[in-house]
Structures are given as structure tokens and as C-alpha cells.
Design an enzyme around this catalytic site. Structure first.
Site, short mmCIF file in Angstrom:
data_model
loop_
_atom_site.label_atom_id
_atom_site.label_comp_id
_atom_site.label_asym_id
_atom_site.label_seq_id
_atom_site.Cartn_x
_atom_site.Cartn_y
_atom_site.Cartn_z
N LYS A 116 0.80 -1.22 0.00
CA LYS A 116 0.00 0.00 0.00
C LYS A 116 0.84 1.28 0.00
O LYS A 116 0.42 2.29 -0.54
CB LYS A 116 -0.95 -0.02 1.20
CG LYS A 116 -2.01 -1.08 1.03
CD LYS A 116 -3.09 -0.95 2.05
CE LYS A 116 -4.24 -1.90 1.71
NZ LYS A 116 -5.36 -1.75 2.61
N GLU A 200 -1.79 6.46 8.80
CA GLU A 200 -2.47 7.49 8.02
C GLU A 200 -3.39 8.28 8.94
O GLU A 200 -3.80 7.77 9.98
CB GLU A 200 -3.36 6.83 6.95
CG GLU A 200 -2.66 6.52 5.66
CD GLU A 200 -3.59 5.92 4.63
OE1 GLU A 200 -4.77 5.68 4.95
OE2 GLU A 200 -3.14 5.72 3.51
N ARG A 290 -7.89 -6.20 -10.37
CA ARG A 290 -8.71 -7.37 -10.74
C ARG A 290 -10.11 -6.90 -11.11
O ARG A 290 -10.42 -5.73 -10.94
CB ARG A 290 -8.80 -8.31 -9.54
CG ARG A 290 -9.29 -7.54 -8.32
CD ARG A 290 -9.65 -8.42 -7.17
NE ARG A 290 -9.73 -7.66 -5.94
CZ ARG A 290 -10.79 -6.99 -5.52
NH1 ARG A 290 -11.89 -6.96 -6.26
NH2 ARG A 290 -10.78 -6.32 -4.38
#
Lengths: 500, 158
Positions: A116, A200, A290
Site C-alpha cells: 500500500k 495514516e 482485478r
């Protein structure tokens, strides 16, 4: 063209891929665990191979076995669907090593996007806003304290390789920081094989917006619109719609940046960029490399069959569309029909489907793998179908959804159909006030409770009518009996009179 | 007569009122059978129409098979608390809504579980009952008033 495609998945997405393959005259091969032998994808495919009886690791996640089946069945390509092995770089690599096409991005891209922090860096490079936070991994409490003080509480600690709503810890104050950090590292290590975490700023009750893009093997990338996916329960989306509520200008500028990102990455096949939307700011979250569960809403408003495009790209064809060709028309919803009881904390259900009424009509689509008398196993995901509806505009689409949800009926196990009915009737939903905490904010349980009572009243009313009718019928029988007796008496009398 | 109805693993206390309305756990409903063809019925409950089909012992509501059992309701009689409070009881609105009906007057004697008023909220008609025996000392609202959550409705003196 590809001649045979192996579908490494089950459920509705396996059926969806079989249908796309059939459109292109591609032979389909499926895999199944023993417990899935009566599943619809097994019945529909041209060939089906059993993965034996065992855990998901031994069946649908068994890389070695699946690749062996692909070789044995002469498959040219493997479509991984969503979930299971769809984002596994190891699987994609193993597939390609054996000269089989992986329908999705290359293994190295899967690896990069799985991280990430890497994904965030790449988004920043093309000028996409990301959530403020640490620029690298966080190992110690001191590092965590520094970054938390810089961005301010509340913060969220996330597993670098996490996903699916797992491996996240929200921290409200400095006192909870140390323990949350340790907890998150443990979970990250246990579920994602790496204890790396990052921090975050926590954004409470945002909207979830995403952009679909497709890329061919020749560097052509287009974006094909946005989706609004804020209505969720425990981090799982349940209603999605297209388009989202961002302006057309914003959609295009964001879409262009996403295309730049994909070009920089040399991305190929379909992908989705997810964003959090709060206070008119859109923050990049991650890229899902995907096909997604909610892809049909984009298909409904663009007319593009995304799975067919995936197959064509895998077949080394150039994109048939340029950005200018993409037109959006109308509004579409997708309702995820889950075998779970919303009145009992969404507890998953299993058992026999005793009856099924599928809704119909113009622009009403129901993607499912269940059928009457199908025995739903309890090992897998609770998604049993997707009701997809398109209307001229949002209001029209809501009205069509209302009718279609009323027609849809599944007996044998509890589903979340009534939850969807309750949600679309709230003024908040109708007025587009939807955020990820929609269910809690709107006390949906109270509405469901009320709806349950309405149903019970209807039942009781019918029941009491039947009882009245029964009593009436009995009294009629008794009357008739009396008549009969009278007649018998009468005839006796006549007989006697005859003798006289 | 109150009945206990078990429906989808949950128990409800059901009462059919003299005016034909059905009360479920203190919430009021009006139901009407609009049509019956063979063993199929269209039932309207406060604006919602359900299709109910009867096959054998099953009731099929909008295509979904359901079962329910009806039993008599036997109220649990608790032991009388030794200290009957002599203090006033204030009844306030459990949810924001509108007072659609008041059944009692100031000064009137009421008994425990007697219906006092109906509070309508989000199309739900909720019956408010007296928590104990007493006399209505004060009514702070009138019919058609809109009330906030926790707003005082009436005061009962034991």
C-alpha cells in the site's frame, strides 16, 4: 483467439466469466471443491475438475494443483475472478512460468500494488492526492508518536499488505497508540505474512468512490467511469451505483491521472482505483488489480462488457475504444444479495434454497449461482447474487430497484433483501446523503424491525380470515347435516304413512 | 386478548383491538385483505401490500416461505415491590414524533398498563402505557403536537 480458459473461482463470478467466454466461443474449464460439486459453475462449464475435499488453502487457493489442471486441460489462460488468488503475484508468476496467460496485470505489478505504501507513492507521482501519513514503514512506538503528532489524532494504523477491511486499527488518542501498534503488527504478521505497518490520518465517515480503468498490452489506457460504493456493513460493500456524485469534470481529470498512473506502471487488463471522499476532497486509497464484484454497474451505464474486454486484452488485442468513445447513459444500482440475517448481526446462513423468484423486466439483471433445491455450503462467501438495475436517472433507477427487490424472493434461508428494501426507502439514500457509516447513522435496524412487524400483521390478518372461513365452513356442514336428518325423518314419516 | 406469536425466531406480543387494529409490541397497525383468489391473498398493511399464498401448512409471503406459531399470552405477575414509590412518575417521549391521540384527562385515575396516548414517528404508531396505578396530575402536550425526544408528555401521581 484464446481457445480454452480456466476459471479459478466459484460462485456468481465464475458464471459471469463462463458467459463472457461463451460470447467469444472460448471453451471453459472450471475447478471445484468436493462440497461445491452441485454448484452451478460445475454444471455450466464445458469441463470441470475436482480439487478434492479440504480447506480453502487445499482447494481454491492451491496454486500447484490449479496450474496442473490448467496444463492438463490445455487451457491457454486463467481468469482468477475476484478474491481467492486474484491478487496473488505468486500465483500469476507460476501461471506465466508454465506458458499460460494470467488474465490480469503482470506478477510484478501485482506485487507492487499489494504494497500500500508503494501504491500511494505512485499515485503521488502523477499528482493524485493521498491521505496524509507516514511515507514509510513504522516499526517503533517512537516513530508512530512522531507521525501521529504531525498529522493529529485520530489516526489509523494499516498493514502494508492488508486488505478486505482487516489489519486496520483506529487510534483516537496517544494513550492507545502503543497497544494498537502492537496489535496491528501481530495481525499483519498472522494474516498477511509481513508485520510491516504504516500510519495514516483517519478519515471518519467518508464516501467511497472508485474509478474503473482498462489497459491493453500496447500501452493504451482508458477510464470508464466512477462508482459510488459507500453503503457498507463491516467494511463490505452492499450497494453500489454508477455514476458517483462527483462532477463530470472531476471524474475526467481524476480518470486521466489514473490513466497516467497505469501507463507509468505499464499496467495491463482491468483495474480499479479507490478513493475516500470527504469535505470535497478525494484521497487515493488503493488500486484493486482485478475485476470487482460491482463491475456490472459500470457495464450498465457504458454498455461495455468488462469481462469480454479482459478476455480480448489477454488475447493480445488492442482496446476497441478510445477515451472519446466512452459515453455514460443513465444510472445503475447493484444490490449484493447475501445469505445473512441483518437482524442477527449479519450472521451467515447456509442450507437448501427451497424456492427462488428472479425479478425481470427492462434493464433488470440478476447474476447468481443459486437455483431451487441448491444446498448452499457454509464454507464460502455469503454473496449469493447481485441484483443490477439501470434507469434513465437515479430516481428512475430507484423506482425500478424497488419493484425488482419486491419481486425477488428466496426461501429456505435468511437473506438481506429486506435490508435493501429498507435502505432505498430512507430519505437519506434518496437524497444522496450516503457515507460508509450509513447503516449505523440511519438506525436501519429499527426500520427492519418495523418491516418485520408489517409482514407479521399481514400474516396474522390472513390467518384470522382463514379461521373465520373454517368456522363458517364447519357451520355449513352442520346445517347440511341437519337438512339431511330432516329429510330422513321426512321420508320415514312418508314410509310410515305408506304402510298405513 | 393478548397472544404470544413466534415469527422467525423472535417473539412478539400481539393484540387485536376492538376497532380491528393490530398491536404488535405496542406498535399499532391497520391491515386489510384486499383480495383473495383461491389460496392467494393481497393484504395491505399501512400502505404496504403483501402477497400471501397458502400451501399446505405454509404461508408464503411475497414468494418467501414463513412459519409462525400463536400461543396464549400469560403475563408474568411480578411480586409486589415492598416499597411502592410515592413519587411522581414523569413520562417523556422515547423518540421524536407527533402525538396523534390522547386517551386520558388530567385528574383521571389510571391503572398499570392502561393506554395513555399514541406517539407517531416515521409512520410508526407507538402506544404509550402507564407504568403503574395512579392519577394523571399533568398533561404537558395536546393532540397533534410535535414532540422532541425526551420531551415531557405527562406526569402520574401514585
Amino acid at each position: 483467439m484464446l481457445s480454452t480458459v480456466l476459471i479459478a473461482n466459484r460462485g456468481e463470478i465464475a458464471i459471469r466469466i463462463i458467459r463472457a467466454c461463451r460470447l467469444l466461443n472460448i471453451k471453459t474449464v472450471v475447478i471445484f471443491s468436493e462440497i461445491d460439486s452441485s454448484s452451478l459453475h460445475v454444471r455450466m462449464a464445458d469441463e470441470a475438475f475436482c480439487l478434492g475435499n479440504g480447506s480453502v488453502q487445499e482447494t481454491y487457493l492451491n496454486v500447484e494443483k490449479i496450474v496442473q489442471i490448467a496444463i492438463k486441460s490445455n487451457s491457454d489462460a486463467i481468469h482468477p475472478g475476484y478474491g481467492f488468488l486474484s491478487e496473488s503475484a505468486i500465483f500469476a508468476e507460476e501461471v506465466e512460468k508454465n506458458g499460460i496467460i494470467f488474465i490480469g496485470p503482470s506478477p510484478s505489478i501485482l506485487h507492487k500494488l499489494g504494497n500500500k505504501i508503494e501504491a500511494k507513492k505512485m499515485a503521488k507521482e502523477v499528482g493524485i492526492q493521498t491521505v496524509p501519513g507516514s511515507s514509510g514503514y513504522i516499526n517503533t512506538t517512537a516513530e508512530a508518536e512522531n507521525i501521529a503528532n504531525e498529522i493529529g489524532y485520530p489516526i489509523i494504523i494499516k498493514a502494508v499488505f492488508g486488505g478486505g477491511g482487516r489489519g486496520m486499527e483506529i487510534v483516537e488518542n496517544p494513550e492507545a497508540l502503543e497497544i494498537s501498534l502492537m496489535g496491528c503488527q501481530t495481525i499483519a504478521d498472522k494474516f498477511f505474512g509481513s508485520k510491516e505497518v504504516f500510519i495514516e490520518k483517519y478519515i471518519p465517515s467518508p464516501r467511497h468512490v472508485e474509478i474503473q480503468f482498462i489497459a491493453d498490452n500496447f500501452g493504451n489506457v482508458i477510464h470508464i467511469g466512477d462508482r459510488e460504493c459507500s453503503i457498507q456493513r463491516s467494511y463490505q460493500k452492499i450497494i453500489e451505483e454508477a455514476p458517483s456524485f462527483i462532477s463530470a469534470r472531476r471524474r475526467n481529470s481524476l480518470g486521466e491521472k489514473i490513466c497516467d498512473l497505469a501507463k507509468n506502471l505499464e499496467y495491463r487488463n482491468a483495474g480499479t482505483a479507490e478513493f475516500l471522499w470527504k469535505n470535497n476532497k478525494l484521497f487515493f486509497n488503493e488500486i484493486n488489480p482485478r475485476i470487482q464484484v460491482e463491475h456490472p454497474v459500470t457495464e450498465m451505464v457504458t454498455g461495455i462488457d468488462i469481462v469480454v474486454q479482459q478476455l480480448k486484452i489477454a488475447n493480445n488485442e488492442r482496446l476497441a475504444y478510445t477515451q472519446k468513445d466512452i459515453r455514460y447513459s443513465g444510472h445503475a444500482f447493484e444490490f449484493r444479495i447475501n445469505a445473512e440475517d441483518p437482524l442477527k448481526a449479519f450472521y451467515p446462513q447456509s442450507g437448501k434454497i427451497t424456492s427462488l423468484n428472479v425479478p425481470g423486466g427492462n434493464e433488470v439483471r440478476f447474476d447468481t449461482f443459486i437455483y431451487p433445491n441448491y444446498e448452499l455450503p457454509n464454507q464460502y462467501d455469503s454473496l449469493i447474487g447481485k441484483l443490477i438495475v439501470r434507469g434513465e436517472n437515479r430516481e428512475d433507477a430507484i423506482q425500478k430497484s424497488r419493484l425488482a427487490l419486491n419481486e425477488l424472493a428466496i426461501s429456505g434461508l435468511a437473506t438481506n433483501i429486506s435490508l435493501h428494501k429498507a435502505i432505498i426507502e430512507t430519505p437519506e439514500f434518496q437524497n444522496r446523503r450516503i457515507t460508509t457509516d450509513f447503516l449505523e447513522r440511519n438506525k436501519i435496524n429499527q426500520i427492519l424491525d418495523h418491516y418485520e412487524k408489517l409482514k407479521l400483521v399481514a400474516l396474522l390478518k390472513t390467518h384470522s380470515l382463514l379461521k373465520e372461513k373454517q368456522e363458517y365452513d364447519i357451520s355449513k356442514i352442520q346445517e347440511r347435516k341437519e337438512d339431511y336428518n330432516r329429510w330422513r325423518e321426512q321420508s320415514k314419516l312418508e314410509q310410515q304413512q305408506g304402510y298405513l | 386478548m393478548k397472544k404470544k406469536v413466534k415469527f422467525r425466531d423472535r417473539e412478539y406480543i400481539v393484540e387485536v383491538l376492538p376497532n380491528g387494529e393490530i398491536s404488535i409490541d405496542g406498535e399499532l397497525f391497520t391491515a386489510d385483505i384486499k383480495q383473495g383468489i383461491n389460496s392467494m391473498y393481497k393484504v395491505d398493511v399501512d400502505g404496504y401490500t403483501f402477497t400471501i399464498e397458502i400451501s399446505n401448512e405454509d404461508f408464503i409471503v411475497d414468494g418467501e416461505k414463513t412459519q409462525f406459531t400463536i400461543k396464549p399470552y400469560i403475563p408474568v405477575v411480578g411480586r409486589k415491590s415492598s416499597k411502592t414509590s410515592k413519587r411522581e412518575v414523569k413520562i417523556s417521549a422515547p423518540i421524536p414524533g407527533k402525538i396523534t391521540k390522547i386517551f386520558v384527562k388530567e385528574g383521571q385515575k389510571v391503572s398499570k398498563d392502561e393506554e395513555l396516548l399514541i406517539l407517531e414517528a416515521m409512520k410508526m404508531r407507538n402506544r404509550i402505557f402507564s407504568p403503574n396505578n395512579g392519577k394523571i396530575r399533568k398533561i404537558a402536550i395536546k393532540e397533534n403536537d410535535s414532540v422532541e425526544q425526551d420531551q415531557l408528555l405527562l406526569v402520574i401521581k401514585p
